[in-house]
Design a protein around this motif. Sequence first.
Motif, PDB file in Angstrom:
ATOM      1  N   MET A 103      19.141 -16.432   1.833  1.00  0.00           N
ATOM      2  CA  MET A 103      17.944 -15.743   1.323  1.00  0.00           C
ATOM      3  C   MET A 103      18.184 -14.243   1.295  1.00  0.00           C
ATOM      4  O   MET A 103      17.853 -13.562   0.317  1.00  0.00           O
ATOM      5  N   ASN A 104      18.787 -13.731   2.361  1.00  0.00           N
ATOM      6  CA  ASN A 104      19.084 -12.299   2.400  1.00  0.00           C
ATOM      7  C   ASN A 104      20.050 -11.903   1.299  1.00  0.00           C
ATOM      8  O   ASN A 104      19.918 -10.851   0.687  1.00  0.00           O
ATOM      9  N   LEU A 105      21.035 -12.767   1.044  1.00  0.00           N
ATOM     10  CA  LEU A 105      22.007 -12.488  -0.012  1.00  0.00           C
ATOM     11  C   LEU A 105      21.315 -12.405  -1.369  1.00  0.00           C
ATOM     12  O   LEU A 105      21.549 -11.475  -2.150  1.00  0.00           O
ATOM     13  N   VAL A 106      20.429 -13.375  -1.629  1.00  0.00           N
ATOM     14  CA  VAL A 106      19.728 -13.392  -2.919  1.00  0.00           C
ATOM     15  C   VAL A 106      18.901 -12.110  -3.101  1.00  0.00           C
ATOM     16  O   VAL A 106      18.939 -11.476  -4.156  1.00  0.00           O
ATOM     17  N   VAL A 107      18.191 -11.726  -2.037  1.00  0.00           N
ATOM     18  CA  VAL A 107      17.378 -10.511  -2.110  1.00  0.00           C
ATOM     19  C   VAL A 107      18.264  -9.292  -2.387  1.00  0.00           C
ATOM     20  O   VAL A 107      17.952  -8.445  -3.219  1.00  0.00           O
ATOM     21  N   ASP A 108      19.397  -9.259  -1.703  1.00  0.00           N
ATOM     22  CA  ASP A 108      20.341  -8.152  -1.866  1.00  0.00           C
ATOM     23  C   ASP A 108      20.858  -8.063  -3.294  1.00  0.00           C
ATOM     24  O   ASP A 108      20.889  -6.994  -3.898  1.00  0.00           O
ATOM     25  N   LEU A 109      21.268  -9.214  -3.829  1.00  0.00           N
ATOM     26  CA  LEU A 109      21.803  -9.243  -5.192  1.00  0.00           C
ATOM     27  C   LEU A 109      20.720  -8.828  -6.187  1.00  0.00           C
ATOM     28  O   LEU A 109      20.962  -8.058  -7.115  1.00  0.00           O
ATOM     29  N   LEU A 110      19.515  -9.323  -5.940  1.00  0.00           N
ATOM     30  CA  LEU A 110      18.386  -8.996  -6.806  1.00  0.00           C
ATOM     31  C   LEU A 110      18.130  -7.488  -6.789  1.00  0.00           C
ATOM     32  O   LEU A 110      17.920  -6.856  -7.831  1.00  0.00           O
ATOM     33  N   TYR A 111      18.201  -6.938  -5.594  1.00  0.00           N
ATOM     34  CA  TYR A 111      17.960  -5.511  -5.430  1.00  0.00           C
ATOM     35  C   TYR A 111      19.026  -4.705  -6.160  1.00  0.00           C
ATOM     36  O   TYR A 111      18.740  -3.738  -6.859  1.00  0.00           O
TER      37      TYR A 111
ATOM     38  N   ILE B 141       8.637  -3.502  -2.986  1.00  0.00           N
ATOM     39  CA  ILE B 141       7.798  -4.620  -2.546  1.00  0.00           C
ATOM     40  C   ILE B 141       8.592  -5.929  -2.568  1.00  0.00           C
ATOM     41  O   ILE B 141       8.622  -6.670  -1.594  1.00  0.00           O
ATOM     42  N   VAL B 142       9.278  -6.154  -3.717  1.00  0.00           N
ATOM     43  CA  VAL B 142      10.047  -7.396  -3.834  1.00  0.00           C
ATOM     44  C   VAL B 142      11.122  -7.467  -2.753  1.00  0.00           C
ATOM     45  O   VAL B 142      11.289  -8.496  -2.079  1.00  0.00           O
ATOM     46  N   THR B 143      11.827  -6.377  -2.528  1.00  0.00           N
ATOM     47  CA  THR B 143      12.908  -6.397  -1.549  1.00  0.00           C
ATOM     48  C   THR B 143      12.394  -6.671  -0.150  1.00  0.00           C
ATOM     49  O   THR B 143      12.876  -7.577   0.541  1.00  0.00           O
ATOM     50  N   LEU B 144      11.423  -5.865   0.269  1.00  0.00           N
ATOM     51  CA  LEU B 144      10.965  -6.010   1.642  1.00  0.00           C
ATOM     52  C   LEU B 144      10.260  -7.340   1.845  1.00  0.00           C
ATOM     53  O   LEU B 144      10.449  -7.995   2.862  1.00  0.00           O
ATOM     54  N   ALA B 145       9.492  -7.777   0.832  1.00  0.00           N
ATOM     55  CA  ALA B 145       8.842  -9.080   0.937  1.00  0.00           C
ATOM     56  C   ALA B 145       9.898 -10.175   1.046  1.00  0.00           C
ATOM     57  O   ALA B 145       9.758 -11.123   1.814  1.00  0.00           O
ATOM     58  N   GLY B 146      10.996 -10.020   0.288  1.00  0.00           N
ATOM     59  CA  GLY B 146      12.060 -11.016   0.336  1.00  0.00           C
ATOM     60  C   GLY B 146      12.751 -11.043   1.683  1.00  0.00           C
ATOM     61  O   GLY B 146      12.998 -12.104   2.254  1.00  0.00           O
ATOM     62  N   LEU B 147      13.065  -9.855   2.196  1.00  0.00           N
ATOM     63  CA  LEU B 147      13.744  -9.790   3.491  1.00  0.00           C
ATOM     64  C   LEU B 147      12.851 -10.347   4.594  1.00  0.00           C
ATOM     65  O   LEU B 147      13.308 -11.041   5.490  1.00  0.00           O
ATOM     66  N   GLU B 148      11.558 -10.046   4.501  1.00  0.00           N
ATOM     67  CA  GLU B 148      10.629 -10.511   5.523  1.00  0.00           C
ATOM     68  C   GLU B 148      10.382 -12.016   5.410  1.00  0.00           C
ATOM     69  O   GLU B 148      10.008 -12.654   6.388  1.00  0.00           O
ATOM     70  N   ALA B 149      10.587 -12.563   4.192  1.00  0.00           N
ATOM     71  CA  ALA B 149      10.291 -13.980   3.982  1.00  0.00           C
ATOM     72  C   ALA B 149      11.093 -14.856   4.924  1.00  0.00           C
ATOM     73  O   ALA B 149      10.631 -15.915   5.345  1.00  0.00           O
ATOM     74  N   GLY B 150      12.302 -14.406   5.277  1.00  0.00           N
ATOM     75  CA  GLY B 150      13.109 -15.165   6.213  1.00  0.00           C
ATOM     76  C   GLY B 150      12.416 -15.370   7.538  1.00  0.00           C
ATOM     77  O   GLY B 150      12.607 -16.384   8.209  1.00  0.00           O
ATOM     78  N   GLN B 151      11.566 -14.404   7.920  1.00  0.00           N
ATOM     79  CA  GLN B 151      10.867 -14.524   9.196  1.00  0.00           C
ATOM     80  C   GLN B 151       9.890 -15.701   9.182  1.00  0.00           C
ATOM     81  O   GLN B 151       9.464 -16.159  10.239  1.00  0.00           O
ATOM     82  N   LEU B 152       9.527 -16.176   7.969  1.00  0.00           N
ATOM     83  CA  LEU B 152       8.661 -17.360   7.891  1.00  0.00           C
ATOM     84  C   LEU B 152       9.348 -18.549   8.562  1.00  0.00           C
ATOM     85  O   LEU B 152       8.696 -19.399   9.163  1.00  0.00           O
ATOM     86  N   LEU B 153      10.684 -18.605   8.460  1.00  0.00           N
ATOM     87  CA  LEU B 153      11.428 -19.694   9.106  1.00  0.00           C
ATOM     88  C   LEU B 153      11.285 -19.615  10.617  1.00  0.00           C
ATOM     89  O   LEU B 153      11.200 -20.626  11.300  1.00  0.00           O
ATOM     90  N   GLY B 154      11.271 -18.379  11.144  1.00  0.00           N
ATOM     91  CA  GLY B 154      11.064 -18.199  12.575  1.00  0.00           C
ATOM     92  C   GLY B 154       9.636 -18.539  12.959  1.00  0.00           C
ATOM     93  O   GLY B 154       9.384 -19.229  13.946  1.00  0.00           O
ATOM     94  N   GLY B 155       8.681 -18.063  12.139  1.00  0.00           N
ATOM     95  CA  GLY B 155       7.270 -18.324  12.413  1.00  0.00           C
ATOM     96  C   GLY B 155       6.961 -19.810  12.381  1.00  0.00           C
ATOM     97  O   GLY B 155       6.106 -20.300  13.115  1.00  0.00           O
TER      98      GLY B 155
ATOM     99  N   ARG C 271       0.834  -1.203   0.000  1.00  0.00           N
ATOM    100  CA  ARG C 271       0.000   0.000   0.000  1.00  0.00           C
ATOM    101  C   ARG C 271       0.870   1.255   0.000  1.00  0.00           C
ATOM    102  O   ARG C 271       0.665   2.159  -0.815  1.00  0.00           O
ATOM    103  N   SER C 272       1.866   1.305   0.894  1.00  0.00           N
ATOM    104  CA  SER C 272       2.651   2.537   0.971  1.00  0.00           C
ATOM    105  C   SER C 272       3.538   2.713  -0.265  1.00  0.00           C
ATOM    106  O   SER C 272       3.740   3.834  -0.735  1.00  0.00           O
ATOM    107  N   ALA C 273       4.042   1.596  -0.839  1.00  0.00           N
ATOM    108  CA  ALA C 273       4.867   1.718  -2.041  1.00  0.00           C
ATOM    109  C   ALA C 273       4.044   2.228  -3.219  1.00  0.00           C
ATOM    110  O   ALA C 273       4.477   3.098  -3.976  1.00  0.00           O
ATOM    111  N   VAL C 274       2.825   1.685  -3.372  1.00  0.00           N
ATOM    112  CA  VAL C 274       1.972   2.123  -4.479  1.00  0.00           C
ATOM    113  C   VAL C 274       1.539   3.579  -4.264  1.00  0.00           C
ATOM    114  O   VAL C 274       1.511   4.373  -5.211  1.00  0.00           O
ATOM    115  N   LEU C 275       1.251   3.942  -3.017  1.00  0.00           N
ATOM    116  CA  LEU C 275       0.890   5.330  -2.727  1.00  0.00           C
ATOM    117  C   LEU C 275       2.028   6.274  -3.096  1.00  0.00           C
ATOM    118  O   LEU C 275       1.806   7.333  -3.702  1.00  0.00           O
TER     119      LEU C 275
END
Lengths: 266, 306
Positions: free
Chosen positions: B287-295, B230-244, B192-196
């Motif tokens: 995962m963080n590395l991949v997101v970083d490289l992608l970014y 969106i892609v970056t933050l979603a990617g960085l946050e995806a790691g938290q799925l492992l914690g969840g 929402r905030s990125a599109v805004l």
Amino acid sequence: MKKWLGLALTVGVVVAALTAPWLAAIDPMVTDFASSLKPPGSPGHPLGTDQLGRDLLARVLYGARLALFIGACTVAVTAVVGGLLGLVSGFVEGWPATAIMRLADVQLSFPFILLALTINAIVGLGLRNIILSLSAAGWVVYARVVRGEVLSVKQRDYVHAAAALGVGRPRLLFRHVLPNVAPSIVVVASLQFSQFVVAEAAISFLGFGVQPPTPAWGSMLSESRDFLYVAWWLAAFPGAALALTALGVNLLGDWLRDTLDPKLRV
Amino acid sequence: MRAWIAARLAQTVLVVVLSLTAVFGMVRLAGDPVLLFMPMDIQAKDVNEYRQRLGFNDPVLVQYARFMQGAVRGDFGESLRYRRDALGLVLERLPATLLLAGTAMLLTLTVAVPLGVVTAVRRDRAVDHAGTVLTVLGQAIPGFWLGLMLIYVFAVQLRWLPTGGMGGLAHLVMPSIVLAAFYAARVARLTRSAVLDALGEDYVLTARAKGLAERRVVGKHALRNSAIPIVTLAGLEAGQLLGGAVVTETIFAWPGLGRLTVQALLNRDFPLVMAAVSFTSIVYTLMNLVVDLLYGWLDPRVRSRA
């Protein structure tokens, strides 16, 4: 709207926690087998009783004390430790800064909850150790945010001007840089608070952290699993209390961020 | 670009080495693994024999060197409880966690991203307010409580879904919703905030001025440009799925990596703890590395900043 709802919920939880001994006439630890597993609305037990006949309202209220105490202590410890490390690593260049940031990188290579859980399993159970584990896993956020802020603040003209006037480095750091970084510390603290409260509950839920019979929301929820078929209230009320607390503090934190530091992303 | 990638790779290797050291250090702080694992009434002779066999009698530095050497080869020793290769046990549980996390991710992408876009486009309308309430609740409600309540309603009362375990599609419904809830709420807010942000840019004004249909303005101009954050933050946050997953898998008795880790911690099965925590940490770092490289690939400004 956000502000008022957040404020109302937060104040409500704080007041409930502070006045727990008066709001709940019954000791949360006193068992009464004759009236175990009474549903909500039973005489003398507005929220019912648990498997040992302990009053659920009293346990939920005392649980609020514990949750807020753990949250507040953890936020205080992490704000001081993380804030100081962030200040130093942003202000002083050279190997100490590099060492602190490498340490932060290492900590960030573990999901927060997994790190806090593992540390807690190792240092042991109980109140002091859960605060210790959450702090050890949680200081990084402050260190990073504060360092970033310091790096930008120390380039400002008023800092250069103070340095040119011969202000010493410690005074420069604490009198000129710190006050300008403080809003970020406040915002991070409010956003971290609910994360710590929920993490403590999750860790206690998994069987570590705060142990029964101490009335902690997490361990109450853990015990409630065995009675889910017969006593829904044991799961519903402690969890609702936890969710409302998190909701209130989150809303307040959002509002604080919008007011103090709109660019901050945590 | 190449120098930047090399620097990121070197940093990642360093972080992995330091993280493995941290895992070793944490577990050694716990005390004697054999004494902690063994029943109280065991004889000293047996303890010593066990210790000797597992190499716990050697100096700490020797144990550390052996741990690191083993880790490089994927050998974390033998689980004290299961008497089997620890990493093997971890890898055995991995598909279950990947299935759960993947489903949660899919749910997020198909629900949270469109929700974020719609609430941004219809800002301050009823949809936006409803969406905000939903995302704020999603972030505040703890996953394990949501899980318990879902079990009560859909498994205990309605008997529509199984209470836990792994099996058909029905088994996947509640765990994936619980795991996705917090993550999806964050992604929806970020979207929402990125599109805004994008909708406020000059190029959107230009697109509107030249008479493009609103659908194309949003789809082609705003959404494309907000894709990077969106892609970056979603990617960085995806790691938290492992914690969840640690919590979610425990509630639903899902036989994945998270539940294995909790059980290993409860059993004080330290070789298994080391294998599971190290493995999770390495996956998370990669995962963080991949997101970083992608970014960095998507946005050249990132490369110069690093």
